[in-house]
Design an enzyme around this catalytic site. Sequence first.
Site, PDB file in Angstrom:
ATOM      1  CG  ASP A  32      -2.478  -2.754   6.755  1.00 22.56           C
ATOM      2  OD1 ASP A  32      -3.922  -2.742   7.121  1.00 22.56           O
ATOM      3  OD2 ASP A  32      -2.268  -1.831   6.115  1.00 22.56           O
ATOM      4  CE  LYS A  53     -10.279   0.566   2.775  1.00 17.07           C
ATOM      5  NZ  LYS A  53      -9.797   1.308   1.898  1.00 17.07           N
ATOM      6  CD1 TRP A  55      -2.724   1.632   0.533  1.00 21.63           C
ATOM      7  CD2 TRP A  55      -2.090   1.975   2.531  1.00 21.63           C
ATOM      8  NE1 TRP A  55      -3.289   2.671   1.018  1.00 21.63           N
ATOM      9  CE2 TRP A  55      -2.986   2.930   2.110  1.00 21.63           C
ATOM     10  CE3 TRP A  55      -1.329   1.903   3.910  1.00 21.63           C
ATOM     11  CZ2 TRP A  55      -3.441   3.573   3.389  1.00 21.63           C
ATOM     12  CZ3 TRP A  55      -1.915   2.784   4.730  1.00 21.63           C
ATOM     13  CH2 TRP A  55      -3.009   3.781   4.482  1.00 21.63           C
TER      14      TRP A  55
HETATM   15  C1  LMR Z   1      -6.728   2.463  -0.715  1.00 18.17           C
HETATM   16  O1  LMR Z   1      -5.758   1.727  -0.654  1.00 18.17           O
HETATM   17  O2  LMR Z   1      -7.221   2.803  -1.759  1.00 18.17           O
HETATM   18  C2  LMR Z   1      -7.374   2.963   0.472  1.00 18.17           C
HETATM   19  O3  LMR Z   1      -6.805   2.107   1.512  1.00 18.17           O
HETATM   20  C3  LMR Z   1      -7.594   4.146   0.965  1.00 18.17           C
HETATM   21  C4  LMR Z   1      -6.287   4.850   1.120  1.00 18.17           C
HETATM   22  O4  LMR Z   1      -6.381   5.594   2.130  1.00 18.17           O
HETATM   23  O5  LMR Z   1      -5.214   4.762   0.379  1.00 18.17           O
END
Ligand code: LMR
Length: 401
Positions: free
Chosen positions: A213, A248, A132
């Site tokens: 996570d 989510k 992420w």
């Molecule tokens: C994403 O990965 O799109 C979500 O978790 C929103 C974010 O805050 O990045």
Amino acid sequence: MSVYSRLEAAPPDPILGVTEAYSADPSPDKVNLGVGIYLDETGQIPLLECVEAVEEELTARKRPRGYLPIDGMASFNRAVQVLVFGADSPAVTSGRVATVQSLAGTGALRVGAGLLALSSPGRTVLLSAPSWENHRLLFSRARFQIARYRYYDPVTRGVDHRGLIEDLSAAEPGTIVVLHACCHNPTGCDLTEVDWSQVIEVVQARGLVPFLDFAYQGFSRGVEPDRYGVDALVRVGVPFLVANSFSKNFSLYGERIGAIHFVTGSAAEAAIVDSQAKTVVRSLYSNPATQGAAIVSMILNSPARRAKWEAELRAMRHRIIDMRHAFRAGLAAAGVEEDLSYITSQTGMFSYSGLSIEQMRRLRSEFHVYGLDSGRLCMAALNPGNIERVVEAVGRVMVPA
Ligand code: LMR
């Protein structure tokens, strides 16, 4: 000289910046497959019926809004522990888990990072390659060195099982390893049970610190099966952290509600960790907000409401799976000849498409379809009203003219 004159403009956020670009696009045909938000079949963020019902009750109660305790609402924290670990988890029943209400998953990660910066400064944080986008910023701002372990194999479009274990085995003792409990963001490729046991063997042998996570509980196989990695770590008794989010799975994005869980060696240690985590929270934002915690607590603490929530969550999960099948079938019908099975085998909200940054930019500029530069496309934003447009656009950039 201004106090700000040393600053240069930061680039747009790789995820939320895409939403900014999307919002500025006047095209009526635009589709946002960038940010990880579940939209229903009409393209709206759903207000879950279980949430609507408890909000009506909360409004009728006309509650005053005092401060919550620094570590959050007790009834929320207890219920979330049970959700994340299971009621019978020895970690929970022995009081070894310190749980602190947080500002969603990002806040949970940041409070966890802040606590680790106190307990274990100067350590390296290992992130999956890729991970992420916000993990790197968040842990580096908490003053950790960032390194990567191999995770995604673009050839198999799956987990690089060997690279993962080799890289974890080479990590220094005490290294913090960020693992995605389920619905790996951005690849959608999760660890198998065999992977988890191999990872845990290395964690034990090398004295690594897992930081899970857990932003998508319920979006892969279900609320309970999705906590497989959490359970497996509890079984071996190592200390670890879990950041969970209700953005989510309760569709409560703007409420910023989640929790950080510190799994410790004893109830006495959990009390110390909780006291220090409170200093982290107090210095960052003092204490958390009430509404999201009240909603989640009222739902999780009532068997009937919880059953309703699980049914609504199941419906979201199945709708995404249906959209994955429709997307895959549509691309095949549009003449894309490569193996598209990854679209339906990846799990969670995203499809890691393998599209290049040039192809992703073309999707935006020519077709008003917004995904991430990494090639990540949010399957949870597809619906019967936009899928044909998306299939046509993606097909056009995938199939050579
Ligand atoms: C994403 O990965 O799109 C979500 O978790 C929103 C974010 O805050 O990045």
